[in-house]
Design a protein around this motif. Sequence first.
Motif, PDB file in Angstrom:
ATOM      1  N   GLY A 258     -26.075 -18.164 -26.279  1.00  0.00           N
ATOM      2  CA  GLY A 258     -26.571 -17.194 -25.621  1.00  0.00           C
ATOM      3  C   GLY A 258     -26.548 -17.304 -24.058  1.00  0.00           C
ATOM      4  O   GLY A 258     -26.856 -16.468 -23.263  1.00  0.00           O
ATOM      5  N   HIS A 259     -26.279 -18.629 -23.500  1.00  0.00           N
ATOM      6  CA  HIS A 259     -26.500 -18.957 -22.207  1.00  0.00           C
ATOM      7  C   HIS A 259     -24.902 -18.912 -21.742  1.00  0.00           C
ATOM      8  O   HIS A 259     -24.744 -19.314 -20.669  1.00  0.00           O
ATOM      9  N   THR A 260     -23.933 -18.672 -22.547  1.00  0.00           N
ATOM     10  CA  THR A 260     -22.578 -18.865 -22.309  1.00  0.00           C
ATOM     11  C   THR A 260     -21.978 -17.716 -21.475  1.00  0.00           C
ATOM     12  O   THR A 260     -22.375 -16.473 -21.639  1.00  0.00           O
ATOM     13  N   ARG A 261     -21.359 -17.900 -20.247  1.00  0.00           N
ATOM     14  CA  ARG A 261     -20.627 -17.099 -19.403  1.00  0.00           C
ATOM     15  C   ARG A 261     -19.273 -17.194 -19.426  1.00  0.00           C
ATOM     16  O   ARG A 261     -18.827 -18.423 -19.236  1.00  0.00           O
ATOM     17  N   PHE A 262     -18.366 -16.322 -19.193  1.00  0.00           N
ATOM     18  CA  PHE A 262     -16.927 -16.163 -19.049  1.00  0.00           C
ATOM     19  C   PHE A 262     -17.051 -16.328 -17.452  1.00  0.00           C
ATOM     20  O   PHE A 262     -17.199 -15.276 -16.804  1.00  0.00           O
ATOM     21  N   VAL A 263     -16.362 -17.369 -17.141  1.00  0.00           N
ATOM     22  CA  VAL A 263     -16.089 -17.537 -15.734  1.00  0.00           C
ATOM     23  C   VAL A 263     -14.818 -17.152 -15.064  1.00  0.00           C
ATOM     24  O   VAL A 263     -14.675 -16.306 -14.242  1.00  0.00           O
ATOM     25  N   TYR A 264     -13.639 -17.160 -16.017  1.00  0.00           N
ATOM     26  CA  TYR A 264     -12.338 -16.686 -15.678  1.00  0.00           C
ATOM     27  C   TYR A 264     -11.514 -16.574 -16.951  1.00  0.00           C
ATOM     28  O   TYR A 264     -11.523 -17.232 -17.918  1.00  0.00           O
ATOM     29  N   VAL A 265     -11.047 -15.349 -16.926  1.00  0.00           N
ATOM     30  CA  VAL A 265      -9.960 -15.029 -18.213  1.00  0.00           C
ATOM     31  C   VAL A 265      -8.588 -14.541 -17.475  1.00  0.00           C
ATOM     32  O   VAL A 265      -8.654 -13.545 -16.801  1.00  0.00           O
ATOM     33  N   GLY A 266      -7.536 -15.279 -17.729  1.00  0.00           N
ATOM     34  CA  GLY A 266      -6.291 -14.988 -16.801  1.00  0.00           C
ATOM     35  C   GLY A 266      -5.109 -15.368 -17.831  1.00  0.00           C
ATOM     36  O   GLY A 266      -5.336 -15.946 -18.904  1.00  0.00           O
ATOM     37  N   LEU A 267      -3.943 -14.543 -17.642  1.00  0.00           N
ATOM     38  CA  LEU A 267      -2.972 -14.673 -18.285  1.00  0.00           C
ATOM     39  C   LEU A 267      -2.042 -16.118 -17.923  1.00  0.00           C
ATOM     40  O   LEU A 267      -2.145 -16.371 -16.940  1.00  0.00           O
ATOM     41  N   ILE A 268      -1.857 -16.857 -19.254  1.00  0.00           N
ATOM     42  CA  ILE A 268      -1.065 -17.865 -19.113  1.00  0.00           C
ATOM     43  C   ILE A 268       0.403 -17.424 -18.920  1.00  0.00           C
ATOM     44  O   ILE A 268       0.940 -17.209 -19.940  1.00  0.00           O
TER      45      ILE A 268
ATOM     46  N   ARG B 263      -0.560 -15.630 -24.177  1.00  0.00           N
ATOM     47  CA  ARG B 263      -1.726 -16.482 -24.024  1.00  0.00           C
ATOM     48  C   ARG B 263      -2.564 -16.439 -22.805  1.00  0.00           C
ATOM     49  O   ARG B 263      -2.070 -16.008 -21.906  1.00  0.00           O
ATOM     50  N   VAL B 264      -3.906 -16.706 -23.227  1.00  0.00           N
ATOM     51  CA  VAL B 264      -4.895 -16.458 -22.101  1.00  0.00           C
ATOM     52  C   VAL B 264      -5.820 -17.563 -21.856  1.00  0.00           C
ATOM     53  O   VAL B 264      -6.129 -18.542 -22.849  1.00  0.00           O
ATOM     54  N   ARG B 265      -6.174 -17.880 -20.881  1.00  0.00           N
ATOM     55  CA  ARG B 265      -7.019 -18.916 -20.297  1.00  0.00           C
ATOM     56  C   ARG B 265      -8.191 -18.552 -20.212  1.00  0.00           C
ATOM     57  O   ARG B 265      -8.503 -17.508 -19.445  1.00  0.00           O
ATOM     58  N   VAL B 266      -9.270 -19.095 -20.681  1.00  0.00           N
ATOM     59  CA  VAL B 266     -10.551 -18.824 -20.712  1.00  0.00           C
ATOM     60  C   VAL B 266     -11.278 -19.918 -20.014  1.00  0.00           C
ATOM     61  O   VAL B 266     -11.535 -20.993 -20.842  1.00  0.00           O
ATOM     62  N   LEU B 267     -11.961 -19.776 -19.134  1.00  0.00           N
ATOM     63  CA  LEU B 267     -13.023 -20.808 -18.514  1.00  0.00           C
ATOM     64  C   LEU B 267     -14.623 -20.304 -18.947  1.00  0.00           C
ATOM     65  O   LEU B 267     -15.129 -19.097 -18.528  1.00  0.00           O
ATOM     66  N   LEU B 268     -15.190 -21.341 -19.613  1.00  0.00           N
ATOM     67  CA  LEU B 268     -16.616 -20.901 -20.171  1.00  0.00           C
ATOM     68  C   LEU B 268     -17.709 -21.678 -19.295  1.00  0.00           C
ATOM     69  O   LEU B 268     -17.249 -23.089 -18.955  1.00  0.00           O
ATOM     70  N   LEU B 269     -18.777 -21.282 -19.018  1.00  0.00           N
ATOM     71  CA  LEU B 269     -19.801 -22.029 -18.563  1.00  0.00           C
ATOM     72  C   LEU B 269     -20.969 -21.882 -19.476  1.00  0.00           C
ATOM     73  O   LEU B 269     -21.318 -20.664 -19.749  1.00  0.00           O
ATOM     74  N   ASP B 270     -21.658 -22.954 -19.923  1.00  0.00           N
ATOM     75  CA  ASP B 270     -22.996 -22.734 -20.536  1.00  0.00           C
ATOM     76  C   ASP B 270     -24.139 -23.180 -19.581  1.00  0.00           C
ATOM     77  O   ASP B 270     -24.300 -24.142 -18.983  1.00  0.00           O
ATOM     78  N   ARG B 271     -24.714 -21.899 -19.083  1.00  0.00           N
ATOM     79  CA  ARG B 271     -25.675 -21.973 -17.889  1.00  0.00           C
ATOM     80  C   ARG B 271     -26.970 -22.990 -18.460  1.00  0.00           C
ATOM     81  O   ARG B 271     -27.638 -23.513 -17.273  1.00  0.00           O
ATOM     82  N   SER B 272     -27.191 -23.073 -19.583  1.00  0.00           N
ATOM     83  CA  SER B 272     -28.353 -23.832 -19.945  1.00  0.00           C
ATOM     84  C   SER B 272     -28.145 -25.349 -19.771  1.00  0.00           C
ATOM     85  O   SER B 272     -28.994 -26.312 -19.410  1.00  0.00           O
ATOM     86  N   THR B 273     -26.813 -25.806 -19.729  1.00  0.00           N
ATOM     87  CA  THR B 273     -26.683 -27.230 -19.641  1.00  0.00           C
ATOM     88  C   THR B 273     -25.702 -27.510 -18.544  1.00  0.00           C
ATOM     89  O   THR B 273     -25.446 -28.768 -17.941  1.00  0.00           O
ATOM     90  N   GLY B 274     -24.855 -26.679 -17.915  1.00  0.00           N
ATOM     91  CA  GLY B 274     -24.005 -26.749 -16.841  1.00  0.00           C
ATOM     92  C   GLY B 274     -22.746 -27.180 -17.530  1.00  0.00           C
ATOM     93  O   GLY B 274     -21.850 -27.513 -16.408  1.00  0.00           O
ATOM     94  N   ASP B 275     -22.350 -27.152 -18.553  1.00  0.00           N
ATOM     95  CA  ASP B 275     -21.132 -27.709 -19.245  1.00  0.00           C
ATOM     96  C   ASP B 275     -20.057 -26.661 -19.226  1.00  0.00           C
ATOM     97  O   ASP B 275     -20.538 -25.387 -19.526  1.00  0.00           O
ATOM     98  N   GLY B 276     -18.929 -27.061 -18.670  1.00  0.00           N
ATOM     99  CA  GLY B 276     -17.818 -26.287 -18.730  1.00  0.00           C
ATOM    100  C   GLY B 276     -16.742 -26.403 -19.680  1.00  0.00           C
ATOM    101  O   GLY B 276     -16.709 -27.488 -20.206  1.00  0.00           O
ATOM    102  N   ARG B 277     -16.098 -25.395 -20.006  1.00  0.00           N
ATOM    103  CA  ARG B 277     -14.894 -25.680 -21.300  1.00  0.00           C
ATOM    104  C   ARG B 277     -13.616 -24.741 -20.716  1.00  0.00           C
ATOM    105  O   ARG B 277     -13.887 -23.724 -20.206  1.00  0.00           O
ATOM    106  N   ASP B 278     -12.681 -25.445 -20.913  1.00  0.00           N
ATOM    107  CA  ASP B 278     -11.342 -24.721 -20.673  1.00  0.00           C
ATOM    108  C   ASP B 278     -10.779 -24.357 -22.095  1.00  0.00           C
ATOM    109  O   ASP B 278     -10.138 -25.455 -22.829  1.00  0.00           O
ATOM    110  N   VAL B 279     -10.357 -23.027 -22.166  1.00  0.00           N
ATOM    111  CA  VAL B 279     -10.098 -22.662 -23.629  1.00  0.00           C
ATOM    112  C   VAL B 279      -8.678 -21.886 -23.320  1.00  0.00           C
ATOM    113  O   VAL B 279      -8.615 -21.018 -22.534  1.00  0.00           O
TER     114      VAL B 279
END
Length: 641
Positions: A36-46, A65-81
């Motif tokens: 619920g608190h996740t945001r898509f920071v970046y979506v770009g072509l690999i 293939r696509v690179r997706v950077l996610l941010l959980d605003r409730s924790t500040g944790d980022g993820r590289d997908v």
Amino acid sequence: MTTTEVRSATHPLARLTAEEIAAAAGIVRDAGLVGGHTRFVYVGLIEPHKDDVLAFTPGDPIERRVRVLLLDRSTGDGRDVTVSVTGGAVVQSVEIDGVADGQVPILEEEFGAIEPILAEDERWVAAMTTRGLDVANVRAVPLSAGSYFEEEFGHRIIRVLGFFQADEADLPWAHPVDGVVAYVDLTRGVATAVHDHLDLPVPAERGEWNAEPHAQPTRTDLKPIEITQPEGPSFTVDGDEVTWADWRFRIGFDAREGLTLHQLAVDGRSVIYRASIAEMVVPYADPSPVRFWQNYFDTGEYLYGRFTNSLELGCDCLGEIHYFDATFAGEDGTPKTIANAICMHEEDYGVLWKHTDLFTGMAETRRQRRLVVSFFTTIGNYDYGFYWYLYLDGTIQLESKSTGVVFTSAFRGDEHPYATEVAPGLGAPYHQHLFCARLDMAVDGRVNTVYELDAVRQPMSAANPYGNGFTRSRTPLRSESQAQRTADATVGRVWHVVNEEARNRLGQPVGYALHPMAGPVLLADDNSSIAKRATFATKHLWVTRYDAAERYPAGDFVNQHPGAGGLPAFVANDRPLEGEDVVLWHTFGPTHFPRPEDWPVMPVDYAGFTLKPVGFFDRNPALGVPASTSAHCAGQEPHCT
């Protein structure tokens, strides 16, 4: 979205479509990576590896293939997908270490949260009240924090300066509330500190371009200029591929880099595989406790491609225009499209070549024209245009155009020599705009060597008895440690990228020369935090061996990165460069000591560089340009000479 639709891309470098972006977001959600608190920071072509792209033939299967950077605003944790859109699956998901790796870029949503946070902070309210200001009329400008204090490491921090706004039309930049700075933890939604260092007067004069007392009447003595091409433009567009004169290339767009150019070739021969502005940093010179931290990476921290302008015919571009829309992901993962994001047109550029001969009576003139591919983006107070020019003689040029509103402060006089007074009591701090162009070279192929050429004065001698002799030195940059160079206008320094395996009719290796802009590199101290984080900007040129993973000169995650990312890491193994697949990283840009003429809206300040063919052609490639037959030549002559 069906697999058939996903696989409809006709080229490995085709720009992501809205359907592909939506599919990538859906795959990430289905994998359970979005809460619920996740945001898509970046979506770009690999982009696929260069080997695969160059081996591609129409009809071959294409994995997207696509690179997706996610941010959980409730924790500040980022993820590289990493997502395979064609495969319908998450390929890789990596948690980002907020201390060692830095933070994912800043969200627009996070910017919007700042004023409500500070409106409830007693310290911020008290600082405004002391100055007789209602906090509701103070615009809180959120700015990237950099990397300074250990207690902030691993936390998403923003630093905030205030600007008074009397009404909706009032330009806040005219009224800095100087002396006060807030530090805000974006994840916790609180100000961790509010420092009230100095009680400085808030400049009172309004700053709108048409505000009294300095509003200027609109001129009535300028006659219209019309640019027409009655037979239409000379270029053709097939999807993302453009053909013009002897040029052929592909258009790209990325939320981080903005406009990109791919597989740039002239006369059927490759010159550049990929060209982009891969980073820019704007370091400020004010060392005061209020502003010492001011330095922004508009590409890596803010993703300036997201703020690309929708261009208007007759204002931003003139003539026979072809526009390209740009599509990227919003922070909720849904596709967003910017209409008319990229502008392409031709324009006249004066005399191309000319000669009137004493002996033969020859009197010939040919006119130059260039193809212009451009976009504009607005990041806070500044507006930046990036213009790629292709010329009939094989020249390539990049020009940046900086305009908008200068960042402001209270002017403190000679006691604080780091700003110019641009209006009564209003200062504009000294700063730099340092861009880094990533030029993945392919001069007639992928086997290239870079040479540094300097003009060399020769002393008087038996071989030079009258002292008029000069020559040039030609030094190969043999490894990545040797290929960290500064420009030197006193010796006319240029860098040649040559292919020793391809020769012109004179037996010379074919090449292109990078003519740099020889302005200052980063002026901050070598031991400063910004020098560690923007090491790329300490040199005008870096050369590296091609690596598909090495895309950004300050590293993948610039926001609050501790330093030594990007180019310092890329060159650590000191790879050999002679006869290799090389990438040039060129730093350029203005050092800005603002003038009163830069206020309230700054006239465009230009910077850039040029790539010119050197031995690439056997002789002048523009000999076939026809004489002009314009009916508007003086005296209505049939040919312009």
